[in-house]
Design a protein around this motif. Structure first.
Motif, mmCIF file in Angstrom:
data_model
loop_
_atom_site.group_PDB
_atom_site.id
_atom_site.type_symbol
_atom_site.label_atom_id
_atom_site.label_comp_id
_atom_site.label_asym_id
_atom_site.label_seq_id
_atom_site.Cartn_x
_atom_site.Cartn_y
_atom_site.Cartn_z
ATOM 1 N N GLY A 156 13.873 29.742 -12.552
ATOM 2 C CA GLY A 156 14.343 30.568 -11.445
ATOM 3 C C GLY A 156 13.422 30.480 -10.250
ATOM 4 N N GLY A 157 13.382 31.554 -9.464
ATOM 5 C CA GLY A 157 12.535 31.580 -8.276
ATOM 6 C C GLY A 157 13.047 30.668 -7.184
ATOM 7 N N ILE A 158 12.154 30.180 -6.344
ATOM 8 C CA ILE A 158 12.484 29.313 -5.220
ATOM 9 C C ILE A 158 11.696 28.019 -5.358
ATOM 10 C CG2 ILE A 158 12.434 29.057 -2.705
ATOM 11 C CD1 ILE A 158 12.615 32.072 -2.486
ATOM 12 N N ILE A 159 12.361 26.895 -5.140
ATOM 13 C CA ILE A 159 11.706 25.590 -5.236
ATOM 14 C C ILE A 159 11.311 25.122 -3.843
ATOM 15 C CG2 ILE A 159 11.990 23.179 -5.914
ATOM 16 C CD1 ILE A 159 13.798 24.031 -8.123
ATOM 17 N N PHE A 160 10.105 24.577 -3.730
ATOM 18 C CA PHE A 160 9.559 24.113 -2.449
ATOM 19 C C PHE A 160 9.341 22.603 -2.499
ATOM 20 C CE2 PHE A 160 8.490 28.522 -2.796
ATOM 21 C CZ PHE A 160 8.582 29.035 -1.506
ATOM 22 N N LEU A 161 9.663 21.950 -1.383
ATOM 23 C CA LEU A 161 9.407 20.518 -1.241
ATOM 24 C C LEU A 161 8.194 20.333 -0.337
ATOM 25 C CD1 LEU A 161 10.317 17.566 -1.724
ATOM 26 C CD2 LEU A 161 11.676 17.745 0.377
ATOM 27 N N HIS A 162 7.205 19.614 -0.838
ATOM 28 C CA HIS A 162 5.962 19.372 -0.099
ATOM 29 C C HIS A 162 5.877 17.896 0.283
ATOM 30 C CE1 HIS A 162 4.148 23.250 -1.589
ATOM 31 N NE2 HIS A 162 5.016 23.012 -2.567
ATOM 32 N N LYS A 163 5.268 17.637 1.436
ATOM 33 C CA LYS A 163 4.971 16.268 1.843
ATOM 34 C C LYS A 163 3.472 16.154 2.061
ATOM 35 C CE LYS A 163 6.015 12.643 5.215
ATOM 36 N NZ LYS A 163 6.648 12.289 6.503
ATOM 37 N N VAL A 164 2.869 15.152 1.449
ATOM 38 C CA VAL A 164 1.425 14.969 1.578
ATOM 39 C C VAL A 164 1.060 14.819 3.062
ATOM 40 C CG1 VAL A 164 -0.505 13.432 1.046
ATOM 41 C CG2 VAL A 164 1.203 13.955 -0.709
ATOM 42 N N GLY A 165 0.053 15.569 3.487
ATOM 43 C CA GLY A 165 -0.357 15.567 4.887
ATOM 44 C C GLY A 165 0.122 16.777 5.652
ATOM 45 N N HIS A 166 1.039 17.566 5.060
ATOM 46 C CA HIS A 166 1.534 18.791 5.685
ATOM 47 C C HIS A 166 0.949 19.992 4.942
ATOM 48 C CE1 HIS A 166 4.916 17.062 8.236
ATOM 49 N NE2 HIS A 166 4.486 16.026 7.537
ATOM 50 N N SER A 167 0.453 20.962 5.694
ATOM 51 C CA SER A 167 -0.193 22.116 5.068
ATOM 52 C C SER A 167 0.806 23.072 4.439
ATOM 53 C CB SER A 167 -1.038 22.870 6.107
ATOM 54 O OG SER A 167 -0.228 23.312 7.191
ATOM 55 N N ALA A 168 2.032 23.091 4.921
ATOM 56 C CA ALA A 168 3.051 24.005 4.408
ATOM 57 C C ALA A 168 4.230 23.209 3.865
ATOM 58 C CB ALA A 168 3.520 24.953 5.511
ATOM 59 N N PRO A 169 5.004 23.801 2.957
ATOM 60 C CA PRO A 169 6.206 23.109 2.462
ATOM 61 C C PRO A 169 7.147 22.786 3.613
ATOM 62 C CG PRO A 169 5.700 25.026 1.102
ATOM 63 C CD PRO A 169 4.808 25.106 2.290
ATOM 64 N N ILE A 170 7.881 21.678 3.504
ATOM 65 C CA ILE A 170 8.774 21.278 4.581
ATOM 66 C C ILE A 170 10.195 21.791 4.368
ATOM 67 C CG2 ILE A 170 7.401 19.232 5.140
ATOM 68 C CD1 ILE A 170 9.509 17.554 3.693
ATOM 69 N N GLN A 171 10.557 22.123 3.124
ATOM 70 C CA GLN A 171 11.866 22.703 2.833
ATOM 71 C C GLN A 171 11.734 23.581 1.597
ATOM 72 O OE1 GLN A 171 15.509 20.371 2.845
ATOM 73 N NE2 GLN A 171 14.526 18.673 3.926
ATOM 74 N N HIS A 172 12.694 24.507 1.431
ATOM 75 C CA HIS A 172 12.757 25.301 0.206
ATOM 76 C C HIS A 172 14.190 25.754 -0.016
ATOM 77 C CE1 HIS A 172 12.365 28.437 3.311
ATOM 78 N NE2 HIS A 172 13.052 29.204 2.484
ATOM 79 N N GLN A 173 14.526 26.026 -1.263
ATOM 80 C CA GLN A 173 15.853 26.511 -1.608
ATOM 81 C C GLN A 173 15.848 27.041 -3.034
ATOM 82 O OE1 GLN A 173 18.787 23.175 -3.043
ATOM 83 N NE2 GLN A 173 17.832 22.414 -1.157
ATOM 84 N N GLU A 174 16.845 27.854 -3.337
ATOM 85 C CA GLU A 174 17.010 28.348 -4.696
ATOM 86 C C GLU A 174 17.672 27.266 -5.547
ATOM 87 O OE1 GLU A 174 19.084 32.018 -4.784
ATOM 88 O OE2 GLU A 174 17.581 33.102 -3.591
ATOM 89 N N PRO A 175 17.251 27.109 -6.780
ATOM 90 C CA PRO A 175 17.860 26.079 -7.638
ATOM 91 C C PRO A 175 19.257 26.490 -8.080
ATOM 92 C CG PRO A 175 16.271 27.371 -8.877
ATOM 93 C CD PRO A 175 16.161 27.834 -7.452
#
Length: 289
Positions: A156-175
């Motif tokens: 559950g919860g929220i899934i985050f997409l990270h890109k190396v070199g970025h300090s914050a997640p670039i996208q997020h959504q509920e599964p």
């Protein structure tokens, strides 16, 4: 905004307290708001130590730290200081919340508004890292759509997409019901190339996150040369030089004919070949008239 310490009093309906609260609110607006920062601000796990620094722009007498909306600590600072530090030792699950700070000056006795909140995001290694998959045709060309899929095994919860070199997640959504989130990159460019990973935030009271999972690398192939690019370098121009000295030139000059030639890998048709430009230069020979 009325300081939180005054809220209870300001709810009183008497004219005296209502007027006093209005004065207090006006005074708070005259003081610059403090700013709160976390050190370190990223990569904090359960058991780590974190320092919260409240920065003030006025000579402050007292600084308050609020945790999840409740006063949790206070510190007096002298006239030489502009920062109050609050230490959190051995971060626990309940420490992964939002924090604010506020300060008070003595002359006059005014209290500032609250700082903007900061979130203490904590990695909990008890949660398994999500898996990541790249769903795209190979090779990935510029302008294509690419899907990056993350699976967190129905936590559950929220899934985050990270890109190396970025300090914050670039996208997020509920599964979805299968614990999967699909992140789509529309019309990718070379700027989208890089390494991606996923994490998820567990449900509940606190800002607890899984560790980052395995990674995938996206490579983007350019389909055409960048706009405005020249097919030939200016340095690729060559010259054929012919030199002759006309007899009796009283100026003692030699005229050189420089015929510009642009290198080419193709053999041009004789009928279609344009006339090469001619450049004349004057070269002194030192010969008297």
């Amino acid at each position: 905004m009325v300081p939180w310490g005054l809220v209870a009093l300001c709810e009183t309906r008497t004219m005296f307290l209502a007027g006093w609260c209005l004065v207090a609110a006006n005074r708070a607006q005259q003081l610059p708001r403090p700013s709160l920062s976390l050190h370190p601000s990223q990569g904090v796990s359960l058991g780590d130590n974190v320092t919260l620094r409240c920065h003030v722009s006025q000579t402050a007498a007292r600084v308050w730290l609020y945790k999840d909306g409740r006063l949790t600590s206070e510190k007096d600072i002298d006239k030489e200081q502009d920062t109050a530090e609050f230490s959190l030792v051995g971060i626990k699950q309940e420490d992964a919340v939002k924090y604010w700070c506020q300060y008070q000056i003595l002359e006059p006795l005014w209290t500032s508004n609250m700082s903007d909140p900061v979130e203490l995001r904590v990695t909990d290694p008890r949660y398994p890292p999500p898996h990541i998959f790249l769903r795209a045709d190979e090779p990935v060309e510029e302008g294509m759509n690419v899907t990056i899929q993350c699976q967190n095994q129905n936590y559950g919860g929220i899934i985050f997409l990270h890109k190396v070199g970025h300090s914050a997640p670039i996208q997020h959504q509920e599964p979805n019901g299968g614990g999967t989130a699909n992140f789509t990159l529309v019309g990718v460019t070379p700027a989208d190339a890089g390494t991606y990973r996923c994490s998820f935030r567990a449900g509940g009271c606190c800002l607890l996150f899984s560790p980052l999972g395995n990674n995938v690398t996206l490579e983007v192939t350019m389909t055409h040369a960048p706009s405005g690019a020249s097919p030939r370098s200016p340095d690729a121009v060559q010259f054929q030089v012919s030199v002759w000295v006309p007899p009796g030139d009283c100026e003692g000059l030699t005229y050189a004919e420089l015929r510009a030639v642009t290198p080419s890998t193709c053999t041009p048709s004789p009928s279609a070949a344009p006339e090469s430009p001619i450049i004349y230069a004057e070269v002194g020979t030192g010969r008297p008239c």
